[in-house]
Design a protein around this motif. Structure first.
Motif, mmCIF file in Angstrom:
data_model
loop_
_atom_site.group_PDB
_atom_site.id
_atom_site.type_symbol
_atom_site.label_atom_id
_atom_site.label_comp_id
_atom_site.label_asym_id
_atom_site.label_seq_id
_atom_site.Cartn_x
_atom_site.Cartn_y
_atom_site.Cartn_z
ATOM 1 N N THR A 71 3.377 -0.641 3.739
ATOM 2 C CA THR A 71 3.022 -1.845 4.492
ATOM 3 C C THR A 71 2.192 -2.765 3.597
ATOM 4 O O THR A 71 1.862 -2.420 2.454
ATOM 5 C CB THR A 71 2.259 -1.489 5.775
ATOM 6 O OG1 THR A 71 1.092 -0.711 5.432
ATOM 7 C CG2 THR A 71 3.139 -0.686 6.720
ATOM 8 N N GLU A 99 3.679 -4.277 12.621
ATOM 9 C CA GLU A 99 2.835 -3.296 11.917
ATOM 10 C C GLU A 99 3.029 -3.345 10.402
ATOM 11 O O GLU A 99 2.284 -2.694 9.657
ATOM 12 C CB GLU A 99 3.141 -1.879 12.417
ATOM 13 C CG GLU A 99 2.686 -1.584 13.831
ATOM 14 C CD GLU A 99 3.615 -2.179 14.882
ATOM 15 O OE1 GLU A 99 4.768 -2.539 14.508
ATOM 16 O OE2 GLU A 99 3.207 -2.298 16.054
ATOM 17 N N ILE A 100 4.001 -4.125 9.944
ATOM 18 C CA ILE A 100 4.230 -4.244 8.500
ATOM 19 C C ILE A 100 3.020 -4.873 7.804
ATOM 20 O O ILE A 100 2.752 -4.605 6.643
ATOM 21 C CB ILE A 100 5.512 -5.072 8.212
ATOM 22 C CG1 ILE A 100 5.887 -5.021 6.740
ATOM 23 C CG2 ILE A 100 5.338 -6.508 8.654
ATOM 24 C CD1 ILE A 100 6.333 -3.677 6.246
ATOM 25 N N ASN A 113 0.819 -1.212 0.000
ATOM 26 C CA ASN A 113 0.000 0.000 0.000
ATOM 27 C C ASN A 113 0.856 1.268 0.000
ATOM 28 O O ASN A 113 2.089 1.207 -0.018
ATOM 29 C CB ASN A 113 -0.982 -0.016 1.177
ATOM 30 C CG ASN A 113 -0.280 -0.092 2.529
ATOM 31 O OD1 ASN A 113 0.779 0.516 2.722
ATOM 32 N ND2 ASN A 113 -0.867 -0.834 3.464
ATOM 33 N N TYR A 134 9.101 -9.984 10.966
ATOM 34 C CA TYR A 134 7.736 -9.613 11.344
ATOM 35 C C TYR A 134 7.632 -9.405 12.854
ATOM 36 O O TYR A 134 6.950 -8.486 13.331
ATOM 37 C CB TYR A 134 6.755 -10.696 10.900
ATOM 38 C CG TYR A 134 5.370 -10.532 11.462
ATOM 39 C CD1 TYR A 134 4.520 -9.529 11.005
ATOM 40 C CD2 TYR A 134 4.906 -11.371 12.478
ATOM 41 C CE1 TYR A 134 3.251 -9.365 11.539
ATOM 42 C CE2 TYR A 134 3.641 -11.215 13.018
ATOM 43 C CZ TYR A 134 2.821 -10.218 12.543
ATOM 44 O OH TYR A 134 1.565 -10.064 13.080
ATOM 45 N N GLU A 190 -7.516 -3.149 14.707
ATOM 46 C CA GLU A 190 -8.328 -1.932 14.763
ATOM 47 C C GLU A 190 -9.767 -2.316 15.075
ATOM 48 O O GLU A 190 -10.312 -3.246 14.490
ATOM 49 C CB GLU A 190 -8.253 -1.184 13.432
ATOM 50 C CG GLU A 190 -8.947 0.156 13.448
ATOM 51 C CD GLU A 190 -8.705 0.935 12.162
ATOM 52 O OE1 GLU A 190 -9.617 1.003 11.317
ATOM 53 O OE2 GLU A 190 -7.586 1.469 12.003
ATOM 54 N N LYS A 223 1.582 3.317 2.212
ATOM 55 C CA LYS A 223 2.451 3.493 3.383
ATOM 56 C C LYS A 223 3.656 2.567 3.347
ATOM 57 O O LYS A 223 4.514 2.636 4.227
ATOM 58 C CB LYS A 223 1.659 3.249 4.666
ATOM 59 C CG LYS A 223 0.494 4.200 4.895
ATOM 60 C CD LYS A 223 -0.177 3.933 6.231
ATOM 61 C CE LYS A 223 -0.827 2.565 6.271
ATOM 62 N NZ LYS A 223 -1.566 2.336 7.550
ATOM 63 N N ASP A 278 -1.056 -5.209 2.548
ATOM 64 C CA ASP A 278 -2.464 -5.581 2.649
ATOM 65 C C ASP A 278 -2.617 -6.982 2.078
ATOM 66 O O ASP A 278 -2.256 -7.230 0.921
ATOM 67 C CB ASP A 278 -3.349 -4.611 1.871
ATOM 68 C CG ASP A 278 -3.358 -3.215 2.473
ATOM 69 O OD1 ASP A 278 -3.242 -3.117 3.707
ATOM 70 O OD2 ASP A 278 -3.462 -2.234 1.712
ATOM 71 N N VAL A 297 -8.588 -3.747 8.798
ATOM 72 C CA VAL A 297 -7.307 -3.273 9.306
ATOM 73 C C VAL A 297 -7.013 -4.042 10.585
ATOM 74 O O VAL A 297 -7.849 -4.081 11.501
ATOM 75 C CB VAL A 297 -7.332 -1.762 9.569
ATOM 76 C CG1 VAL A 297 -5.998 -1.309 10.165
ATOM 77 C CG2 VAL A 297 -7.626 -1.006 8.281
ATOM 78 N N ASN A 309 -0.654 -4.630 7.453
ATOM 79 C CA ASN A 309 -1.657 -3.601 7.730
ATOM 80 C C ASN A 309 -3.076 -4.149 7.762
ATOM 81 O O ASN A 309 -3.858 -3.820 8.655
ATOM 82 C CB ASN A 309 -1.566 -2.502 6.663
ATOM 83 C CG ASN A 309 -2.608 -1.429 6.846
ATOM 84 O OD1 ASN A 309 -2.593 -0.698 7.826
ATOM 85 N ND2 ASN A 309 -3.534 -1.337 5.892
ATOM 86 N N SER A 310 -3.413 -4.990 6.800
ATOM 87 C CA SER A 310 -4.787 -5.490 6.722
ATOM 88 C C SER A 310 -4.811 -6.837 6.029
ATOM 89 O O SER A 310 -3.889 -7.207 5.310
ATOM 90 C CB SER A 310 -5.678 -4.497 5.972
ATOM 91 O OG SER A 310 -5.293 -4.420 4.603
#
Length: 423
Positions: free
Chosen positions: A58, A251-252, A54, A246, A309, A56, A60, A306, A254-255
């Motif tokens: 990171t 946080e690498i 993505n 990892y 979250e 950022k 998905d 995500v 993301n979703s």
């Protein structure tokens, strides 16, 4: 805190951390906006995941498939099948009843098969540690090639060595396994959401075989000529090293797409136009008709969520005015390859539904009767966490389920216990 990620996912993390020079040789793998498919080829399964980098930087996880039961062990089985079909003699039947010697032979083949080259010009001889009785039988001609094996010409005997022709190896040992792996990859590539995937990354121990890589490339080229198949320098290290990377930076990821539908069991006011008649029941205190076993969905299967979250909150109410606790039963529904119609009512008694567990929400203040709200939300990451808040007391409750175990639970019997309602 324990962090859990699936093998193809951590392999993608490994690939993103490769030196820039190596990633350039892999068609600039890891660029922003790029989508690629990771195939972890191991001994027993082929695990696939479609991943997008993505904005950022990171990852998905846009699609994950459970492992297909195909891998290096199938090649081992094909090897032994070829041995059984290629030799004859009474001593041969006796020799292959010793499990210890068979395991030693399989272990030797396991280590040597990844070094078999795919070059057509070279003869490929494998010096296997065959059982001692088998070697003696070959030398004394008590074990010999069948006439059919001699006609094929792919296998020869040189004293105590078995010599294989490269074309024979590819045809009889590798072809079926590579074909099945390719079909699994093709099935993924045909999904609409994977239309932008242009690179397939092969990792895992079996990806160290040049024969496997070459055959998968050739097979995929027929249906997807524009897709590139790449292999990192050390494919067998991708999982372990990726898991370490990892762990240092969870946080690498993301979703990811939810592997199932998650929610809670509840009751709703009965609507004859919507609900099944056999789900209707009358609440004695109010005289109202309710529908039981409603699957109140919080997360839909295939929904991009995500990680870690909080998902949208839903509110529930006690069924009785003097009720001092609400039992929330958490359910999962796996439709596999069947698309769920979100406009239709889903029941916890439907096929594919599994009860994961339950949570007791204490509601000691009954002054507001049934007009007391319980706010419920899901958080999905390494675990599936369900949180509930009694609006009156502000007390919080939570229950957690291991993410990987949820997909393997068996369907449990439904219990008719006092629960909650949603309006």
């Amino acid at each position: 805190m324990l962090e859990i990620a699936l093998e193809p996912e951590v392999a993608a993390v490994y690939c993103l951390n490769l030196p820039l020079e190596e990633r350039k040789t892999m068609w600039d793998l890891g660029n922003i906006g790029q989508s690629f498919l990771v195939a972890d080829l191991g001994g027993g399964t082929a695990d696939l995941a479609a991943i997008k980098v993505n904005a950022k930087g990171t990852l998905d996880i846009i699609r994950h498939a459970q492992g297909a039961l195909i891998g290096g062990q199938n090649i081992n089985s094909a090897f032994f099948q070829a041995i059984h079909e290629s030799f004859e003699g009474d001593l041969f039947k006796t020799v292959f009843r010793d499990p210890i010697e068979l395991l030693e032979m399989e272990d030797d083949f396991e280590h040597k098969k990844v070094n078999i080259v795919s070059t057509k010009e070279l003869k490929c001889s494998i010096n296997l540690t065959v059982p001692s009785q088998f070697r003696n039988g070959l030398l004394q001609n008590e074990i010999r090639l069948t006439e059919e094996a001699k006609k094929k010409g792919g296998l020869q005997i040189n004293r105590d060595k078995l010599l294989f022709d490269p074309s024979y190896i590819k045809e009889y040992f590798f072809k079926e396994t590579c074909t099945r792996i390719s079909k699994e990859i093709e099935k993924m590539l045909k999904l609409p959401e994977l239309g932008n995937v242009s690179i397939i990354v092969l990792v895992g121990g079996l990806s160290g075989s040049s024969v496997v890589v070459s055959q998968i490339k050739d097979l995929l080229k027929e249906s997807f000529p524009e897709v590139r198949v790449v292999v990192p320098t050390s494919p067998f290290r991708a999982i372990l090293t990726g898991a370490v990377l990892y762990g240092h930076n969870p946080e690498i990821l993301n979703s990811r797409r939810s592997p199932a539908t998650f929610g809670v069991k509840t009751n709703s006011l009965f609507d004859a136009a919507v609900h099944k008649s056999d789900k209707k029941w009358i609440h004695s205190a109010s005289g109202k008709a309710y529908c039981k076993d409603i699957f109140s969905v919080h997360v839909w299967e295939g929904e991009l969520i995500v990680l870690n979250e909080k998902q949208p909150v839903k509110k529930y109410f006690p069924m009785d005015a003097n009720q001092t606790e609400v039992k929330l039963k958490v359910f999962m529904h796996s439709a596999r390859d069947i698309s769920l119609d979100e406009s239709k009512v889903l029941y916890t008694s439907d096929d594919g539904c599994t009860e994961l567990g339950e949570m007791i929400v204490k509601m000691p203040d009954t002054s507001k009767g049934t007009n007391r709200e319980v706010f419920v939300s899901f958080v999905i990451g390494a675990e599936i966490e369900v949180k509930a808040i009694d609006e009156t007391s502000k007390e919080e409750f939570e229950v957690k389920f291991e993410f990987l175990n949820t997909l393997n639970l068996c369907k449990q019997k439904e219990e008719n216990e006092l629960g909650a309602q949603n309006i």
